[in-house]
Design a protein around this motif. Structure first.
Motif, PDB file in Angstrom:
ATOM      1  N   ASN A 294       0.820  -1.213   0.000  1.00  0.00           N
ATOM      2  CA  ASN A 294       0.000   0.000   0.000  1.00  0.00           C
ATOM      3  C   ASN A 294       0.857   1.269   0.000  1.00  0.00           C
ATOM      4  O   ASN A 294       0.561   2.242  -0.694  1.00  0.00           O
ATOM      5  CB  ASN A 294      -0.929   0.010   1.213  1.00  0.00           C
ATOM      6  N   GLN A 295       1.944   1.246   0.794  1.00  0.00           N
ATOM      7  CA  GLN A 295       2.791   2.434   0.863  1.00  0.00           C
ATOM      8  C   GLN A 295       3.618   2.615  -0.409  1.00  0.00           C
ATOM      9  O   GLN A 295       3.979   3.736  -0.774  1.00  0.00           O
ATOM     10  CB  GLN A 295       3.671   2.376   2.100  1.00  0.00           C
ATOM     11  N   GLY A 296       3.923   1.518  -1.094  1.00  0.00           N
ATOM     12  CA  GLY A 296       4.568   1.637  -2.398  1.00  0.00           C
ATOM     13  C   GLY A 296       3.657   2.344  -3.394  1.00  0.00           C
ATOM     14  O   GLY A 296       4.084   3.251  -4.121  1.00  0.00           O
ATOM     15  N   TRP A 297       2.387   1.929  -3.419  1.00  0.00           N
ATOM     16  CA  TRP A 297       1.416   2.601  -4.277  1.00  0.00           C
ATOM     17  C   TRP A 297       1.253   4.059  -3.861  1.00  0.00           C
ATOM     18  O   TRP A 297       1.141   4.955  -4.710  1.00  0.00           O
ATOM     19  CB  TRP A 297       0.059   1.887  -4.189  1.00  0.00           C
ATOM     20  N   GLN A 298       1.227   4.309  -2.556  1.00  0.00           N
ATOM     21  CA  GLN A 298       1.075   5.673  -2.047  1.00  0.00           C
ATOM     22  C   GLN A 298       2.201   6.566  -2.554  1.00  0.00           C
ATOM     23  O   GLN A 298       1.961   7.694  -3.013  1.00  0.00           O
ATOM     24  CB  GLN A 298       1.084   5.645  -0.523  1.00  0.00           C
ATOM     25  N   ALA A 299       3.426   6.077  -2.475  1.00  0.00           N
ATOM     26  CA  ALA A 299       4.576   6.861  -2.941  1.00  0.00           C
ATOM     27  C   ALA A 299       4.486   7.108  -4.440  1.00  0.00           C
ATOM     28  O   ALA A 299       4.722   8.233  -4.917  1.00  0.00           O
ATOM     29  CB  ALA A 299       5.872   6.137  -2.596  1.00  0.00           C
ATOM     30  N   PHE A 300       4.135   6.074  -5.187  1.00  0.00           N
ATOM     31  CA  PHE A 300       4.022   6.207  -6.639  1.00  0.00           C
ATOM     32  C   PHE A 300       2.958   7.237  -7.015  1.00  0.00           C
ATOM     33  O   PHE A 300       3.194   8.133  -7.838  1.00  0.00           O
ATOM     34  CB  PHE A 300       3.680   4.846  -7.249  1.00  0.00           C
ATOM     35  N   ARG A 301       1.775   7.137  -6.393  1.00  0.00           N
ATOM     36  CA  ARG A 301       0.692   8.072  -6.712  1.00  0.00           C
ATOM     37  C   ARG A 301       1.070   9.508  -6.352  1.00  0.00           C
ATOM     38  O   ARG A 301       0.838  10.431  -7.127  1.00  0.00           O
ATOM     39  CB  ARG A 301      -0.587   7.667  -5.981  1.00  0.00           C
TER      40      ARG A 301
ATOM     41  N   ARG B  51       8.557   5.095 -11.839  1.00  0.00           N
ATOM     42  CA  ARG B  51       7.932   3.854 -12.291  1.00  0.00           C
ATOM     43  C   ARG B  51       7.663   2.965 -11.089  1.00  0.00           C
ATOM     44  O   ARG B  51       8.303   3.091 -10.050  1.00  0.00           O
ATOM     45  CB  ARG B  51       8.849   3.107 -13.270  1.00  0.00           C
ATOM     46  N   ARG B  52       6.725   2.038 -11.242  1.00  0.00           N
ATOM     47  CA  ARG B  52       6.461   1.068 -10.180  1.00  0.00           C
ATOM     48  C   ARG B  52       6.440  -0.323 -10.808  1.00  0.00           C
ATOM     49  O   ARG B  52       6.158  -0.500 -12.000  1.00  0.00           O
ATOM     50  CB  ARG B  52       5.164   1.373  -9.451  1.00  0.00           C
TER      51      ARG B  52
END
Length: 253
Positions: free
Chosen positions: A206-213, A224-225
């Motif tokens: 979730n925090q990976g997505w948060q950083a990407f967004r 990139r993710r």
């Protein structure tokens, strides 16, 4: 259910999961990592320099940031990277950090002070290693694992001209942290890769997505993710293969 029991139910699955973060890479290298003190803050760091180091050529430098103490550390990071460093011709530095608390709650004011101290130390390590060895300024990768994501984003985004690329490996992130960082044009132009394991901790995913967004929403279009197989592992091989594409061909081994 009492507060103590709720806390235990919250933390025990993470402890069980993260305790499975052993050093998985070979330790068979002809020279050992060195435990050193950097000159500006007196902080400690580990350094691996390939056995065939030659001062007449430029060398890529990897600065790798460890996760939460107890489950990771500077020595584990350099041990995970050193076989790859020997095979691929990389110098690897791993500083001992303060701000890498990815499990227990933190006092934000003290945490930001720790992030500032870690930033100074990381930059000092780069300076010290670059003085001692022939490191080309454009060949410095900053990468973090797990709670090492906090100083990764804080230091990398605040000092984008010091690093060629940022790579977050199953990293924590924080909106509070991002909101403290002024994203300059240079930061928006920095190449960033955020990846995590398909079976990693839900909070990490979730925090990976948060950083990407967050970064994409703030015009960091070179972010990139990537989701890969497996769980919560350090994955130096994945990081290197992604960074290798940016290295001049003469640095490929």
């Amino acid at each position: 259910m009492g507060q103590t029991m709720r806390y235990l139910l919250f933390i025990l699955p993470m402890v069980a999961f993260m305790a499975g973060c052993p050093v998985t890479q070979s330790q068979d290298t002809p020279v050992s990592a060195m435990h050193l003190t950097e000159t500006q803050t007196g902080g400690k760091y580990w350094l691996y320099v390939p056995s065939y180091y030659d001062k007449e050529r430029d060398w890529p430098l990897v600065v790798t940031l460890h996760g939460t103490y107890g489950w990771d550390g500077a020595k584990r990071q350099v041990n995970e990277w050193k076989y790859l460093a020997e095979q691929r011709g990389l110098i690897v530095a791993s500083p001992q950090l303060r701000s890498v608390q990815g499990i227990l709650p933190v006092i934000k004011g003290l945490w930001f002070e720790d992030l500032k101290k870690d930033e100074r130390m990381i930059l000092s390590v780069v300076d010290d290693v670059s003085r001692e060895y022939n490191v080309k300024p454009g060949l410095v990768l900053l990468t973090g694992f797990s709670a090492g994501g906090y100083p990764l984003y804080y230091t990398g985004l605040r000092n984008p001209k010091r690093f060629d690329m940022l790579i977050a490996r199953g990293c924590n992130s924080s909106l509070d942290l991002f909101e403290k960082v002024e994203l300059t044009d240079a930061a928006r132009d920095l190449s960033v890769l955020i990846f995590w394991g398909k079976h990693d901790l839900k909070s990490i995913r979730n925090q990976g997505w948060q950083a990407f967004r967050y970064l994409r929403e703030h015009q960091c279009f070179r972010v990139r993710r990537k989701e890969i197989r497996g769980g919560h592992l350090r994955r130096p091989d994945v990081a290197y293969q992604q960074w290798r594409r940016r290295l001049p061909k003469r640095h490929h081994r």
